[in-house]
Enzyme design. Structure first.
Site, PDB file in Angstrom:
ATOM      1  N   SER A   1       0.823  -1.210   0.000  1.00 11.64           N
ATOM      2  CA  SER A   1       0.000   0.000   0.000  1.00 11.64           C
ATOM      3  C   SER A   1       0.856   1.259   0.000  1.00 11.64           C
ATOM      4  CB  SER A   1      -0.901  -0.003   1.231  1.00 11.64           C
ATOM      5  OG  SER A   1      -0.089   0.097   2.388  1.00 11.64           O
ATOM      6  N   CYS A   2       2.176   1.123   0.137  1.00 11.48           N
ATOM      7  CA  CYS A   2       2.988   2.342   0.285  1.00 11.48           C
ATOM      8  C   CYS A   2       3.872   2.682  -0.909  1.00 11.48           C
ATOM      9  CB  CYS A   2       3.834   2.235   1.543  1.00 11.48           C
ATOM     10  SG  CYS A   2       2.830   2.309   3.019  1.00 11.48           S
ATOM     11  N   PHE A   3       4.851   1.822  -1.224  1.00  5.43           N
ATOM     12  CA  PHE A   3       5.819   2.202  -2.263  1.00  5.43           C
ATOM     13  C   PHE A   3       5.152   2.621  -3.581  1.00  5.43           C
ATOM     14  CE2 PHE A   3       9.794  -0.284  -0.606  1.00  5.43           C
ATOM     15  CZ  PHE A   3       9.794   0.512   0.530  1.00  5.43           C
TER      16      PHE A   3
ATOM     17  N   LYS B   1       2.121   3.670  -4.355  1.00  4.24           N
ATOM     18  CA  LYS B   1       1.323   4.909  -4.303  1.00  4.24           C
ATOM     19  C   LYS B   1       2.183   6.113  -3.923  1.00  4.24           C
ATOM     20  CE  LYS B   1      -0.488   5.308   0.387  1.00  4.24           C
ATOM     21  NZ  LYS B   1       0.135   6.491   0.933  1.00  4.24           N
ATOM     22  N   ASP B   2       3.136   5.905  -3.018  1.00  7.33           N
ATOM     23  CA  ASP B   2       3.956   7.049  -2.586  1.00  7.33           C
ATOM     24  C   ASP B   2       4.855   7.534  -3.722  1.00  7.33           C
ATOM     25  OD1 ASP B   2       2.753   6.929  -0.156  1.00  7.33           O
ATOM     26  OD2 ASP B   2       4.428   6.019   0.918  1.00  7.33           O
TER      27      ASP B   2
END
Ligand code: NAD
Length: 417
Positions: free
Chosen positions: A265-267, A269-270
Site C-alpha cells: 500500500s505504500c511504495f 502509491k507514494d
C-alpha cells in the site's frame, strides 16, 4: 499521556497498541463500526505478528479503547494522531480527502476543548500539506490559532507490514516535524520510553523525509531487479552478487532482494504521488523515480515469462505460492500475485493458489481460481509452481526441480528468484 488515534488501519492500530504497551492511555477512532467493535473485544482486524496478544492485554488493562466518535475521544487527549489512509487518485496524485475529513473532525472537537492539545499527522502526505492544507482547516474549524492555542507536528511512520509492531517499537529514528518547540516537546514526551534517536525538523522536512526514504528503498529494489535480469541471462546467482555488494557498508544488503518487484500500500502509491507532485507543483522532472516505477511494472509478471520459456501454459495447471505482497501480512494491495494470476489465466493456465494469511483477501479479486489449504495440496498434480511471496514455509520448495515434503512436481519446475 492521553492520546487519540484517528484511523485504526495498519499504522493506527499498531501505533495505538504499541503506545498503550508503553503506558499511555489511548483512544482509537475509526469510522468502521465493525473494526471498533473488534478492537474493543481485543480482536485485531488485521494480521500482524504479536498484535492481537498485545491488543487484548491493553484492552484488559483498560489502556486502550475504540470509538467512532472523534469529539468524545479528543475531549481528554493531550495528543491526537492522524493515521487515516492517503490512497492514490486515478491521476496518481494523493487523495487527501480522508486526511482532510479527519482534520475537520479534529478541528470541530478542538473548538469544544479547553486544554492545549497537539495535532500530529502520521499519515504520509506530500511536503507542505500539513502547513498549507491541514493547519488552515484546523484553524477554520476550531476558531483557534495553531502554534498558540493548539500545537501541530508531523511524525512520519516507517514501520513495515509483517513486522509492524517490532518496527514501531524499535525504530531506527523518530522524526518529529514541529510547528514550534512546545508542540515538538509534547510529541517527544510520547516517545520517552523509546530507545531510538529523535530527530527534530521542520514540518515540511519531515514530510519530505518519508517520501525520500520510500523512494530510495524502492530504487534499491528496482536496481537489484535490473541487475537480477542480467544475472539470469548470464547464469549468475543474483543473491550471491547482492550478498557481496551488500557487504560494502556504503551500500548495505537490505532491500537488495531480486524478485517480483515491490507492491503493497505504500511504495507504489507514494512514488506515483511524489512524481506527480514534483511535476505538477514543483516543476521538476524526476526521471530516476519514473524509471524505478517502469522497471517495477515490467518485473511483476517476468516470472510468468520465465515459466513460458520452459512450458506452454495453455491447458496446464500452475500453483502460485504466496499471495500477500510480502511475507508476514495478509495485505494484497498491489501484490505482484494479482497480475501474475491474471496473466496465467489469460495464457490458458488453471491456477491453484496458497498463502498462509492472504487467501480470503485474494478471493475478492480472483474468486474463480482454486485455493488450496496447504502448500503441499497446492502443488499436488500441478505442472509448475511459482513462488511469488517469500514466506519462510516455502523455503524447502526453493529448488530447480521442485520438491515439497518429498513430493515431486509432475513435469514442470518450481520457479522463484
Ligand atoms: P489503512 O487503510 O489500513 O487504514 C486507514 C483507517 O482509517 C481505516 O480503518 C479507515 O476506516 C479509517 N478512517 C478513514 N477515514 C477516517 C476518519 N475520518 N475518521 C476515523 N477513521 C477513518 O491505512 P494504513 O495502511 O494504516 O495507512 C495510514 C497512513 O500511514 C497512510 O498515509 C500510509 O501511507 C501511511 N503509512 C502506511 C504504512 C503501512 O505499512 N501500511 C507504513 C507507513 C506509513
Amino acid at each position: 499521556m492521553k492520546i487519540s488515534i484517528i484511523g485504526t488501519g495498519y499504522v493506527g492500530l499498531v501505533s495505538a497498541t504499541a503506545l498503550a504497551s508503553k503506558g499511555h492511555k489511548v483512544t482509537c477512532v475509526d469510522i468502521d463500526e465493525d473494526k471498533v467493535k473488534k478492537i474493543n473485544q481485543g480482536t485485531s482486524p488485521i494480521h500482524e505478528e504479536g498484535l492481537e496478544e498485545l491488543l487484548s492485554k491493553a484492552i484488559q488493562e483498560k489502556k486502550l479503547k475504540a470509538t467512532t466518535n472523534t469529539t468524545e475521544a479528543i475531549k481528554d487527549s493531550e495528543l491526537v494522531f492522524i493515521t487515516v489512509g492517503t490512497p492514490s487518485k486515478e491521476n496518481g496524485r494523493v487523495d487527501l480527502s480522508y486526511v482532510e475529513k479527519a482534520t475537520r473532525d479534529i478541528g470541530k472537537a478542538l473548538k469544544e476543548k479547553k486544554e492545549y492539545c497537539v495535532v500530529t499527522c502520521k499519515s504520509t502526505v506530500p511536503p507542505t500539506t500539513t502547513q498549507e492544507k491541514l493547519i488552515p482547516i484546523l484553524e477554520e474549524e476550531s476558531g483557534r490559532k495553531a502554534g498558540e492555542e493548539f500545537g501541530v507536528c508531523m511524525n512520519p511512520e516507517f514501520l513495515r507490514e509483517g513486522i509492524a509492531l517490532k518496527d514501531f517499537l524499535n525504530p531506527d529514528r523518530i522524526v518529529i516535524g514541529e510547528l514550534d518547540e512546545k508542540s515538538g516537546n509534547i510529541l517527544e514526551k510520547t516517545y520517552r520510553e523509546f530507545d531510538s534517536p529523535i530527530l527534530r525538523t521542520s514540518i515540511k522536512a519531515a514530510e519530505m523525509v518519508k517520501y525520500a526514504s520510500n523512494s530510495l528503498l524502492a530504487t534499491k529494489i528496482s536496481f537489484i531487479n535490473e541487475i537480477g535480469n542480467m544475472c539470469k541471462e548470464l547464469g549468475i546467482d543474483v543473491y550471491e552478487v547482492a550478498d557481496t555488494v551488500g557487504k560494502d557498508h556504503r551500500i548495505n544488503r537490505d532491500f537488495l532482494n531480486a524478485g517480483c518487484g515491490f507492491g503493497g500500500s505504500c511504495f507504489p502509491k507514494d512514488l506515483r504521488a511524489f512524481i506527480s507532485e514534483a511535476k505538477k507543483e514543483w516543476k521538476q522532472e524526476p526521471k530516476l523515480l519514473e524509471s524505478v516505477i517502469e522497471v517495477n511494472l515490467d518485473q511483476k509478471t517476468k516470472l510468468v515469462g520465465l515459466l513460458e520459456e520452459k512450458i506452454n501454459l495453455e491447458g496446464t495447471k500452475v500453483s502460485v505460492l504466496g499471495l500477500a505482497f510480502k511475507p508476514g501480512t495478509d495485505d494484497i494491495r498491489n501484490s505482484p500475485a494479482i497480475p501474475i494470476i491474471k496473466k496465467l489465466k489469460s495464457k490458458g493456465a488453471e491456477v491453484v493458489a496458497y498463502d498462509p494469511e492472504a487467501m480470503e483477501n485474494m478471493k475478492k479479486i480472483h474468486p474463480d481460481i482454486e485455493y488450496a489449504d496447504s502448500p503441499k495440496k497446492a502443488v499436488q498434480d500441478t505442472d509448475a509452481c511459482l513462488i511469488v511471496t517469500d514466506w519462510p514455509e516455502f523455503q524447502e520448495v526453493n529448488t530447480p526441480k521442485l520438491t515439497l515434503e518429498g513430493r515431486r512436481m509432475n513435469k514442470g519446475e518450481g520457479i522463484c528468484w
